[in-house]
Design an enzyme around this catalytic site. Structure first.
Site, PDB file in Angstrom:
ATOM      1  N   ALA A  11      72.410 113.982  67.947  1.00  0.00           N
ATOM      2  CA  ALA A  11      71.204 113.382  68.536  1.00  0.00           C
ATOM      3  C   ALA A  11      70.266 114.437  69.117  1.00  0.00           C
ATOM      4  CB  ALA A  11      71.602 112.380  69.622  1.00  0.00           C
ATOM      5  N   CYS A  42      81.932 114.642  61.865  1.00  0.00           N
ATOM      6  CA  CYS A  42      82.604 113.672  60.995  1.00  0.00           C
ATOM      7  C   CYS A  42      83.386 114.354  59.873  1.00  0.00           C
ATOM      8  CB  CYS A  42      81.589 112.698  60.410  1.00  0.00           C
ATOM      9  SG  CYS A  42      80.727 111.733  61.675  1.00  0.00           S
ATOM     10  N   ALA A 114      80.056 112.729  73.544  1.00  0.00           N
ATOM     11  CA  ALA A 114      81.305 112.266  74.152  1.00  0.00           C
ATOM     12  C   ALA A 114      82.430 113.217  73.769  1.00  0.00           C
ATOM     13  CB  ALA A 114      81.628 110.843  73.679  1.00  0.00           C
ATOM     14  N   GLY A 281      72.413 109.097  71.313  1.00  0.00           N
ATOM     15  CA  GLY A 281      73.681 109.573  70.775  1.00  0.00           C
ATOM     16  C   GLY A 281      74.892 108.884  71.371  1.00  0.00           C
TER      17      GLY A 281
END
Length: 860
Positions: A11, A42, A114, A281
């Site tokens: 983000a 990812c 996170a 995000g």
């Protein structure tokens, strides 16, 4: 204007880059705690699995490259520790020096993302315990697995990251157990019956899954050795913690910013409750696009979309972010899982009049090579007929099914809008009526009353009680069911009452629907089609008696269950024991399973597997589930690589190699690794520790025998009248000749018993190695294998020969013939030449992809 952005991954970097493109005059600064920016989070599991080779491939941009491309100032190693919104200042700490500084801003973007949640349990800091969140984490996992030759791992968490981690560890040949506190895998992502299907698939693929289980303690002293859980102790050499993530918002605690469970609340323009402070995000709570309610959707895709929208807002464009659908896709071994929108439970909670349909279809023209399936569950509102969500399984491109649903939901589509959708069609790509449209037809028919059906969830909950099961498959396959030949129904069906409650079941659902349509015309009033049919559901007829159909016999034989010919419905189930060795816990589980689901008797097979005797047909699936939860599997049948048989060369006084270690490695690489590869016939492998041939390696398709090649030092030979080397040679090939000891190299079987027997040390040195036999067979036709000329000294070279032999058999064998016949037909010298070169490995991918030997010759 000065815009300060905290966070340099998805983000943050997307916001900064787009903002500079919108207005080059804006001064944009990105600060990030890490040294890396814009990395592919990812992609981390796939780096662990080796599908992505280099760490540098995970780094989308370096700070220098990114700054040059965008004009954004990037400051790495800088952690935001405090925010003073009134003064418009952020206090930043240098992570290396600890020094702090104050950074002013006109507009602030919080994109801190996170971090992986850390479970509050003892032992979590032991070596071998990892998270999966950053390139450093992935690097550590991959390096540790390789350096420690990890064979067993536990993953805590059955969400997207946990399952991706498990799939990639499994791809590395590591035995994986996944545990999750929730009652199902992918909670809040899949509905329970869909999750149950995916869990069963994982178990069948060799990944152990235990749900409803919590981790209590990590075991080990200098490194992890296991995990104590509420379901017992799980031994492991590596532990991955993937039990969720937590927003990195701790530094905002005293700022007055509005948050919920650590996530920052934002409006449709990504603005927080503080003036001139925005967020995007994984750290933000946005809204659900369908319901408008708050939803946390920490995905790389939505983080990028949020960042792009926010950049335009900051540049003065009147834009809003419409919210998320929770779209996601995950790759499992042999099965891809995709979803978007609301689950059935979420839709009901939101107040919709929910109707669903579960529809198996072909994923492309059924006659096209590689054609497979989709299992599609559609969720819609009965009143408005609006599409609300979809969940899709299949070995192929489930994302294209999900993406169609995403566009439909975004545009407020009703089911009717898909009815004549002109989607792309050609046999290699799709079916003439697109699979998504086929699923929509079923749901529309259900809403309109054209079809009356029962969902798999309803069936599992017992809704079929009191119904008579009618089998509508081309041949009878459901034991105890009333069989109806669809093609012969032209009136009333003898034996079925018109007011009787009838559950119509076929293979995928279509034939049952056709029969229901026909029966309705002839006056039958209470017919119900089982959605998903036998393709998705485990269909059982209560109190069924009598013989099991030939089709079902064939199906369960592929699962390792062989018919007991003395009974109409009992089977003996083969439990794979990895070369005959099992743990005490596994032995207890097998004994318990035999008592619960079989006759209570267990026998050993000649291949060192174990058979649970007298298993009633209806107990086969419960037995397999019971065994799989303990990490055990059934199988060992069909035209595939069979479980490896091994002697106890590790403890035998004559053993020359570690037979257990080698056979376990072969088991993982070729029994498990080649589980989906069809061969012309069965392929048996044996590992013997010495030339005594206890497990008859020379009577297997491929055999490996430990070797100890003696080396004679003739200068030390005294020419003794009574030679200890000659006396100790068990096959009499060591002879005194012209006063010196000689060993006929062509006749020596390299048992090594002569080594060290000469008192003058004439035969003290030796070379350890392996001899490989190919083309052996025991059975109706006996063929003794012949060994390759070379004595191999490198284990990796031996494993390569095993793989090349399997590939050669698949490529050049004729369906139905044994490997011995293949070797005889094309010639031993030809085969040997191919096995000693690498051409077969170079053709491996093409070979395995080829549609060959779909029906082999193995009958047991």
């Amino acid at each position: 204007m000065k815009v300060l952005i905290i966070g340099g991954v998805a983000a943050g970097t997307k916001t900064a880059a787009k903002l500079k493109r919108e207005d080059r005059s804006i001064k944009v600064t990105v600060i990030t705690k890490d040294q890396d920016i814009s990395y592919a989070g990812c992609g981390l599991p796939y780096y662990v699995g080796g599908f992505i080779e280099g760490r540098d491939e995970l780094i989308v941009n370096t700070p220098q490259k990114y700054s040059g491309l965008t004009g954004v100032e990037v400051r790495t190693g800088k952690e935001a520790v405090a925010l003073d919104a009134a003064k418009k200042e952020v206090t930043v700490k240098d992570v290396q020096t600890g020094n702090t500084e104050v950074c002013p801003y006109d507009k602030l973007v919080i994109a801190v993302g996170a971090s992986a949640a850390e479970l509050p349990i003892d032992g979590k800091d032991l070596p071998g315990v990892f998270k999966m969140r950053t390139p450093d984490d992935a690097d550590g996992i991959r390096t540790y697995a390789e350096a420690n030759n990890v064979k067993k791992a536990v993953v805590i968490g059955a969400g997207f990251i946990g399952l991706e981690a498990a799939e990639n560890l499994h791809a590395r040949g590591i035995n994986v157990t996944v545990i999750d506190f929730a009652s199902q895998i992918l909670p809040n992502i899949l509905d329970p019956e869909m999750a149950a299907y995916a869990k069963k698939h994982l178990l069948n693929s060799g990944i152990r899954v235990i749900t409803g289980t919590s981790a209590e303690k990590v075991l080990g002293s200098d490194k992890v050795t296991g995990v104590k859980t509420s379901a017992g102790t799980l031994p492991c050499e590596m532990l991955i913690m993937a039990a969720g993530i937590r927003p990195n918002t701790g530094f905002l605690a005293d700022t007055g910013i509005e948050m919920f469970k650590g996530t920052i609340l934002v409006d449709s323009q990504m603005k927080t409750s503080l003036d001139d402070v925005y967020a995007a995000g994984d750290c933000v709570m946005v809204t659900n696009r369908i319901t408008g309610k708050r939803q946390w959707s920490p995905m790389g895709s939505s983080a990028n979309l949020e960042g792009r929208t926010l950049a335009q807002v900051l540049a003065g464009t009147q834009k809003t972010y419409p919210g998320v659908l929770g779209t996601g896709v995950v790759k499992l071994p042999g099965l891809n899982v995709g979803r978007t929108g609301l689950t059935e439970a979420q839709a009901k909670e939101a107040g919709y009049d929910v109707v669903t349909a579960l529809v198996p279809t072909d994923d492309k023209a059924h006659y096209y090579p590689d054609a497979s399936f989709f299992i599609t569950k559609l969720i819609a509102d009965r009143t408005t007929r609006k599409l609300l969500g979809v969940q899709v399984f299949g070995p192929g491109e489930v994302d294209k099914m999900v993406d169609i649903a995403v566009m439909g939901i975004n545009m407020g589509a009703k089911l009717d809008d898909f009815e004549n959708a002109d989607f792309a069609y050609a046999p290699p790509f799709s079916t003439a009526i697109h699979p998504f449209v086929q699923a929509v037809y079923v749901l529309m028919n259900k809403i309109d009353g054209t079809i009356v059906s029962m969902t798999p969830a309803e069936y599992a909950a017992g809704a079929a009680k009191g119904y008579r099961v009618v089998d509508v498959q081309p041949e009878p396959a459901i034991r105890g069911a009333f069989y109806v030949n669809l093609g012969q129904v032209n009136g009333e069906i003898e034996g079925l009452g018109k007011d009787e409650k009838l559950l119509l079941v076929c293979a995928k659902g279509k034939r049952a629907y056709f029969l229901q349509n026909r029966m309705r015309y002839y006056g039958y009033k209470n017919t119900v089609v089982l959605e998903g049919a036998t393709f998705f559901n485990d269909v059982k007829v209560e109190n069924a008696e009598g013989a099991v159909s030939k089709e079902e016999e064939t199906r369960v034989k592929a699962l390792g269950f062989l018919k007991d010919k003395r009974t109409p419905d009992k089977f003996n189930g083969r439990v794979i024991t990895r070369n005959g060795k099992i743990t005490a816990d596994e032995a207890r589980t097998i004994a318990e399973a035999a008592e619960l689901y079989g006759s209570g008797e267990v026998t050993m097979t000649s291949r060192l597997t174990m058979e649970i005797q007298g298993v009633p047909f209806d107990n086969i699936e419960p037995l397999r589930e019971y065994l799989m939860q303990a990490g055990l599997e059934t199988g060992g049948t069909g035209s595939k690589v069979r479980p490896v048989v091994s002697c106890k060369g590790t403890t035998c006084q004559y053993g020359l190699i570690d037979t257990f270690a080698l056979s376990e490695e072969i088991h993982e690489r070729f029994y498990h690794g080649y589980r989906e590869v069809k061969l012309p016939h069965k392929f048996k492998i044996a590992v013997g520790g010495c030339p005594n041939n206890c497990v008859k390696p020379d009577l297997n398709d491929l055999g490996i025998i430990g070797q100890r090649v003696p080396q004679i030092d003739l200068e030390k030979c005294r020419g003794c009248k009574v030679c200890q080397i000659e006396n100790n040679c068990p096959i009499g090939v060591a002879k005194m000749s012209d006063g010196k000891i000689t060993i006929d190299e062509a006749a020596c079987n390299h048992c090594g018993r002569c080594v060290g027997k000469c008192p003058f040390h004439a035969v003290e040195d030796y070379t350890n190695g392996y001899r490989i036999y190919i083309g052996g067979r025991w059975g109706k036709k006996v063929a003794q294998g012949r060994y390759l000329d070379k004595v191999f000294t490198d284990k990796d070279e031996v494993l390569a020969i095993v793989e090349k032999a399997i590939l050669l058999f698949r490529e050049q064998g004729i369906t139905g013939e044994r490997f011995a016949d293949t070797v005889a037909r094309i010639g031993f010298e030809n085969v040997q030449e191919q096995l000693l070169s690498d051409d077969l490995l170079a053709r491996k991918e093409e070979n395995i992809k080829a549609q060959k030997h779909l029906k082999g010759g193995a009958t047991c």
